[in-house]
Design a protein around this motif. Structure first.
Motif, PDB file in Angstrom:
ATOM      1  N   LYS A 128      -0.220  11.736  -9.853  1.00 37.42           N
ATOM      2  CA  LYS A 128      -0.995  12.984  -9.718  1.00 37.42           C
ATOM      3  C   LYS A 128      -0.133  14.201 -10.048  1.00 37.42           C
ATOM      4  O   LYS A 128      -0.571  15.116 -10.723  1.00 37.42           O
ATOM      5  CB  LYS A 128      -1.500  13.136  -8.278  1.00 37.42           C
ATOM      6  CG  LYS A 128      -2.697  12.277  -7.938  1.00 37.42           C
ATOM      7  CD  LYS A 128      -3.154  12.602  -6.518  1.00 37.42           C
ATOM      8  CE  LYS A 128      -3.926  11.438  -5.937  1.00 37.42           C
ATOM      9  NZ  LYS A 128      -4.337  11.680  -4.532  1.00 37.42           N
ATOM     10  N   ALA A 168       2.615   4.362   8.129  1.00 34.78           N
ATOM     11  CA  ALA A 168       2.052   5.706   8.333  1.00 34.78           C
ATOM     12  C   ALA A 168       2.272   6.140   9.777  1.00 34.78           C
ATOM     13  O   ALA A 168       2.638   7.296  10.051  1.00 34.78           O
ATOM     14  CB  ALA A 168       0.563   5.706   7.991  1.00 34.78           C
ATOM     15  N   ARG A 194      -4.990   5.714   6.297  1.00 38.16           N
ATOM     16  CA  ARG A 194      -4.002   5.288   7.299  1.00 38.16           C
ATOM     17  C   ARG A 194      -3.208   6.478   7.841  1.00 38.16           C
ATOM     18  O   ARG A 194      -2.922   6.545   9.034  1.00 38.16           O
ATOM     19  CB  ARG A 194      -3.025   4.290   6.679  1.00 38.16           C
ATOM     20  CG  ARG A 194      -3.607   2.906   6.423  1.00 38.16           C
ATOM     21  CD  ARG A 194      -2.511   2.059   5.805  1.00 38.16           C
ATOM     22  NE  ARG A 194      -2.912   0.749   5.364  1.00 38.16           N
ATOM     23  CZ  ARG A 194      -2.452  -0.386   5.913  1.00 38.16           C
ATOM     24  NH1 ARG A 194      -1.622  -0.341   6.927  1.00 38.16           N
ATOM     25  NH2 ARG A 194      -2.825  -1.546   5.437  1.00 38.16           N
ATOM     26  N   LEU A 250       1.744   9.831   1.371  1.00 38.11           N
ATOM     27  CA  LEU A 250       0.714   8.918   1.878  1.00 38.11           C
ATOM     28  C   LEU A 250      -0.615   9.645   2.015  1.00 38.11           C
ATOM     29  O   LEU A 250      -1.674   9.104   1.670  1.00 38.11           O
ATOM     30  CB  LEU A 250       1.143   8.324   3.222  1.00 38.11           C
ATOM     31  CG  LEU A 250       2.406   7.449   3.200  1.00 38.11           C
ATOM     32  CD1 LEU A 250       2.747   6.960   4.610  1.00 38.11           C
ATOM     33  CD2 LEU A 250       2.250   6.249   2.262  1.00 38.11           C
ATOM     34  N   ALA A 298       0.794   6.524  -6.907  1.00 42.85           N
ATOM     35  CA  ALA A 298      -0.393   7.352  -7.144  1.00 42.85           C
ATOM     36  C   ALA A 298      -0.050   8.828  -6.970  1.00 42.85           C
ATOM     37  O   ALA A 298      -0.478   9.676  -7.770  1.00 42.85           O
ATOM     38  CB  ALA A 298      -1.514   6.953  -6.174  1.00 42.85           C
ATOM     39  N   TYR A 299       0.757   9.119  -5.949  1.00 45.43           N
ATOM     40  CA  TYR A 299       1.151  10.502  -5.697  1.00 45.43           C
ATOM     41  C   TYR A 299       1.967  11.046  -6.875  1.00 45.43           C
ATOM     42  O   TYR A 299       1.711  12.149  -7.375  1.00 45.43           O
ATOM     43  CB  TYR A 299       1.935  10.595  -4.393  1.00 45.43           C
ATOM     44  CG  TYR A 299       2.439  11.987  -4.098  1.00 45.43           C
ATOM     45  CD1 TYR A 299       1.582  12.951  -3.563  1.00 45.43           C
ATOM     46  CD2 TYR A 299       3.755  12.345  -4.367  1.00 45.43           C
ATOM     47  CE1 TYR A 299       2.023  14.237  -3.313  1.00 45.43           C
ATOM     48  CE2 TYR A 299       4.207  13.638  -4.119  1.00 45.43           C
ATOM     49  CZ  TYR A 299       3.333  14.577  -3.597  1.00 45.43           C
ATOM     50  OH  TYR A 299       3.776  15.854  -3.357  1.00 45.43           O
ATOM     51  N   SER A 350      -4.052   4.890   1.638  1.00 50.04           N
ATOM     52  CA  SER A 350      -2.922   5.524   2.325  1.00 50.04           C
ATOM     53  C   SER A 350      -3.387   6.795   3.043  1.00 50.04           C
ATOM     54  O   SER A 350      -2.893   7.112   4.125  1.00 50.04           O
ATOM     55  CB  SER A 350      -1.774   5.807   1.354  1.00 50.04           C
ATOM     56  OG  SER A 350      -2.111   6.826   0.442  1.00 50.04           O
ATOM     57  N   ASP A 356      -1.697  12.218   0.355  1.00 50.38           N
ATOM     58  CA  ASP A 356      -2.236  12.557  -0.960  1.00 50.38           C
ATOM     59  C   ASP A 356      -1.931  11.449  -1.975  1.00 50.38           C
ATOM     60  O   ASP A 356      -1.719  11.716  -3.151  1.00 50.38           O
ATOM     61  CB  ASP A 356      -1.624  13.898  -1.420  1.00 50.38           C
ATOM     62  CG  ASP A 356      -2.332  14.466  -2.653  1.00 50.38           C
ATOM     63  OD1 ASP A 356      -3.472  14.035  -2.930  1.00 50.38           O
ATOM     64  OD2 ASP A 356      -1.736  15.319  -3.327  1.00 50.38           O
ATOM     65  N   GLY A 357      -1.912  10.197  -1.507  1.00 50.28           N
ATOM     66  CA  GLY A 357      -1.631   9.066  -2.403  1.00 50.28           C
ATOM     67  C   GLY A 357      -2.904   8.380  -2.826  1.00 50.28           C
ATOM     68  O   GLY A 357      -3.671   8.911  -3.636  1.00 50.28           O
ATOM     69  N   THR A 358      -3.180   7.232  -2.246  1.00 50.14           N
ATOM     70  CA  THR A 358      -4.422   6.500  -2.539  1.00 50.14           C
ATOM     71  C   THR A 358      -5.422   6.735  -1.401  1.00 50.14           C
ATOM     72  O   THR A 358      -5.074   7.287  -0.359  1.00 50.14           O
ATOM     73  CB  THR A 358      -4.145   4.990  -2.632  1.00 50.14           C
ATOM     74  OG1 THR A 358      -3.666   4.543  -1.352  1.00 50.14           O
ATOM     75  CG2 THR A 358      -3.105   4.675  -3.687  1.00 50.14           C
ATOM     76  N   GLU A 411       2.129   1.654  -3.584  1.00 48.46           N
ATOM     77  CA  GLU A 411       1.000   2.114  -4.416  1.00 48.46           C
ATOM     78  C   GLU A 411       0.725   3.595  -4.172  1.00 48.46           C
ATOM     79  O   GLU A 411       0.432   4.350  -5.109  1.00 48.46           O
ATOM     80  CB  GLU A 411      -0.267   1.297  -4.102  1.00 48.46           C
ATOM     81  CG  GLU A 411      -0.248  -0.088  -4.729  1.00 48.46           C
ATOM     82  CD  GLU A 411      -1.215  -1.060  -4.035  1.00 48.46           C
ATOM     83  OE1 GLU A 411      -2.127  -0.606  -3.308  1.00 48.46           O
ATOM     84  OE2 GLU A 411      -1.015  -2.289  -4.224  1.00 48.46           O
ATOM     85  N   ALA A 412       0.824   4.006  -2.908  1.00 51.73           N
ATOM     86  CA  ALA A 412       0.585   5.419  -2.577  1.00 51.73           C
ATOM     87  C   ALA A 412       1.632   6.304  -3.254  1.00 51.73           C
ATOM     88  O   ALA A 412       1.302   7.353  -3.812  1.00 51.73           O
ATOM     89  CB  ALA A 412       0.622   5.617  -1.058  1.00 51.73           C
ATOM     90  N   ALA A 413       2.902   5.862  -3.202  1.00 47.45           N
ATOM     91  CA  ALA A 413       3.971   6.660  -3.810  1.00 47.45           C
ATOM     92  C   ALA A 413       3.749   6.787  -5.311  1.00 47.45           C
ATOM     93  O   ALA A 413       3.931   7.860  -5.890  1.00 47.45           O
ATOM     94  CB  ALA A 413       5.333   6.018  -3.511  1.00 47.45           C
ATOM     95  N   TRP A 450       0.834  -1.218   0.000  1.00 45.62           N
ATOM     96  CA  TRP A 450       0.000   0.000   0.000  1.00 45.62           C
ATOM     97  C   TRP A 450       0.864   1.261   0.000  1.00 45.62           C
ATOM     98  O   TRP A 450       0.452   2.289  -0.535  1.00 45.62           O
ATOM     99  CB  TRP A 450      -0.982  -0.024   1.184  1.00 45.62           C
ATOM    100  CG  TRP A 450      -0.341   0.151   2.533  1.00 45.62           C
ATOM    101  CD1 TRP A 450       0.166  -0.835   3.327  1.00 45.62           C
ATOM    102  CD2 TRP A 450      -0.121   1.379   3.239  1.00 45.62           C
ATOM    103  NE1 TRP A 450       0.689  -0.300   4.481  1.00 45.62           N
ATOM    104  CE2 TRP A 450       0.519   1.060   4.461  1.00 45.62           C
ATOM    105  CE3 TRP A 450      -0.397   2.716   2.965  1.00 45.62           C
ATOM    106  CZ2 TRP A 450       0.889   2.023   5.394  1.00 45.62           C
ATOM    107  CZ3 TRP A 450      -0.041   3.678   3.894  1.00 45.62           C
ATOM    108  CH2 TRP A 450       0.596   3.336   5.103  1.00 45.62           C
TER     109      TRP A 450
END
Lengths: 356, 248
Positions: free
Chosen positions: A346, B99, B162, B152, A342-343, B159, B154-156, A338-340, A335
């Protein structure tokens, strides 16, 4: 037999090995200054011939050069296995970070494990120059389809094991890796020069831990001896099966990927350790270990290669634990990765959305 | 008692508070090594742990010298009980998910940066020198934690959820960092504005609300900890305590 690679006299210490690393670095620069053999524009040069000529002239093969598919595959396998070993090898030592017995030792151990992650990163980067991605290689490791060094499937049961890993395991790794500083593939040779320098530092630290323990309380001395007893044969086995059984050796030698046989390197390691064990005041657990005047080398008892094969095939004491830990870290971190992504996506979208 | 000639307002307890914050933070960060989401993060977390440990060693050594009864950094780290530790509660809380660890690091470094900056100009030259070195490292920690908080937050969706939960859970523990201590070389009460100036823009960029101030547990500086510290010390001290007087 080994081209221009004459064995350098070894004074039996990691210091001598470090001199060899430096000599390899000098040779690398000298080869670059000499320049590569030119191709004759008048004749239609066969890439295979040019590749062979480069290797013959002790020049480095670089990522954009033509190379035989089997050379590429052998290197990918070997470099990936080496990278995986650095990463899995963080676990047995990482096991003692929280319990290191002094703040100085804790700091040294943290720095060492950090270096190993860094070595893994250099090596994955070297493998990537051969047209494979780090993600693919990590997948193969997690799926059990690529190996890592058998040694990391043994548990670290006491603090002295951290010393024994430094002295014996890193010692064996350096003996194995110093010749790779002259390996024919440029990115790998250059990574090995950097890695060997740091490894020899780690080896000295492990030796120092054992030296302190061996000269400490009776309990500490016993702890050090027990660790050496348990790590000696697994370390000897790190050099791989005896020469007669080694499948990759001959071709790898012809390509100057490998420059000495498993048994030659193992012998070099034994001779180095015997001298150092004497200074440590510890014994090596082999009743038949003795100097052979006629060979000018030590005779020793070979490791149990049936055990080596069992460990390599997955049935060592910690194989399941090591891979499970790596898989868990990978899954738990998904996760975050994935967040990195997605960021980053964007931010990239914002940049392209800005009107010209 | 005070044989080193250091200014009287640097007390042993004050140094222990600083040193224990760094030591306990290092111990928690060290737990991540081999378990981080990326190899690069194994390197970064080990690196930050090493910096904190380095500061802890300097501070504890100084505390031991100032105390003057022969305790060195190891005696102070390995032979004090949880009731004698002086760290803030924030650093001893379990790592939780990534996080939670990043929120903890964000708050800790956002506090340590103005603290060390102020201390690096204080009259106690020894403490000023330690703080001057630590300040440079902590600026990197704050940057690292801030970048991850933003990624985190501003990710998914996952994230964000969390990261928001982590910030909300840990916010109450930041109150303890700024309890007034007018006798200290730098009164913590004066650092809160700088802390907020470090944290609030990060939270805003991360699309995370700044939690309201309310319940705020304290006690760490007086040796009244959460239930977590005793386990952390049991693990950290086990080997050292098993071999009294041994050298390592």
């Amino acid at each position: 037999m080994y081209g221009h690679d004459f064995p350098v006299p070894d004074d039996g210490t990691a210091g001598g090995l470090l001199d060899q690393v430096e000599a390899a670095e000098v040779a690398l620069r000298a080869a670059a200054d000499r320049g590569r053999p030119g191709t004759d524009p008048a004749t239609d040069t066969d890439p295979q011939d040019y590749f062979t000529a480069l290797i013959g002239a002790d020049q480095k093969i670089e990522p954009r050069d033509w190379m035989p598919e089997a050379y590429r595959k052998t290197l990918i396998r070997q470099i990936a296995q080496h990278a995986h070993s650095e990463i899995i090898g963080m676990q047995p030592e990482g096991n003692w970070i929280s319990r290191a017995p002094s703040l100085k030792r804790k700091a040294i151990l943290l720095a060492k494990v950090q270096d190993e992650a860094g070595h893994g990163l250099y090596l994955y980067a070297a493998a990537e120059t051969l047209g494979v991605s780090r993600d693919e290689l990590v997948e193969l490791l997690l799926a059990g389809r690529q190996k890592y060094s058998s040694i990391f499937n043994y548990p670290t049961l006491t603090w002295a094991d951290v010393g024994a890993i430094g002295w014996l395991v890193d010692g064996a790794a350096i003996v194995n890796q110093v010749p790779l500083c002259r390996c024919s593939y440029g990115p790998y040779a250059r990574a090995m020069i950097r890695i060997c320098k740091e490894e020899s530092f780690h080896q000295r630290q492990g030796y120092e831990i054992l030296h302190t323990l061996a000269h400490g309380t009776p309990e500490q001395h016993a702890m050090a001896q027990d660790a050496v007893d348990r790590w000696w044969y697994p370390s000897l086995a790190m050099f791989g099966p005896p020469d007669g059984d080694s499948t990759h050796s001959q071709q790898s030698m012809a390509w100057k990927i490998k420059r000495f046989s498993n048994d030659e390197l193992r012998q070099r390691f034994v001779d180095m350790c015997v001298q150092q064990a004497g200074v440590l005041g510890l014994t090596l657990p082999d009743p038949d270990l003795r100097w052979n005047e006629s060979r000018q080398a030590h005779d020793y008892t070979q490791p149990d290669y049936a055990e080596l094969m069992r460990v390599i095939s997955g049935d060592g004491p910690c194989n399941r634990q090591r891979i499970a830990h790596r898989r868990r870290a990978d899954a738990d971190g998904a996760w975050v990765r994935e967040a990195a992504e997605a960021y980053a996506a964007k931010r990239a979208a914002e940049r392209t959305a800005v009107p010209a | 008692m005070n044989t080193t000639g250091a200014p009287v307002h640097t007390t042993v307890d004050y140094l222990l508070g600083l040193g224990d914050d760094a030591l306990v933070a290092a111990q928690r960060l060290g737990e991540w090594v081999t378990a981080a989401p990326e190899l690069e993060e194994d390197v970064a977390l080990a690196n930050i742990a090493l910096d904190q440990l380095g500061a802890a060693r300097l501070l504890l050594s100084y505390a031991g010298e100032l105390e003057g009864v022969g305790r060195d950094e190891d005696a102070l780290a390995f032979l004090r009980t949880d009731r004698e530790y002086r760290n803030c509660l924030l650093v001893e809380l379990p790592n939780g998910d990534f996080a939670m660890t990043m929120a903890k690091l964000l708050f800790l470094s956002a506090y340590q940066l103005p603290l060390y900056t102020a201390l690096s100009g204080c009259a106690d030259e020894r403490l000023a020198a330690i703080a001057g070195k630590a300040r440079k490292e902590v600026a990197y920690h704050l940057d690292h934690a801030g970048l991850w908080t933003v990624r985190l937050g501003d990710g998914t969706e996952e994230s964000h959820r969390r990261m928001r939960a982590a910030v909300e859970e840990l916010w109450p523990y930041t109150g303890e960092l700024f309890v007034a201590d007018p006798a200290a070389p730098v009164d913590p009460a004066g650092l809160r504005a700088a802390f907020l100036a470090n944290v609030e823009p990060v939270l805003e960029t991360a699309t995370l609300p700044r939690p309201a101030d309310g319940w705020g547990p304290t006690g760490g500086r007086a040796g009244l900890h959460t239930e977590h510290l005793s386990y952390l010390l049991a693990e950290m001290q086990v080997l050292h305590r098993a071999h009294p007087g041994a050298r390592w």
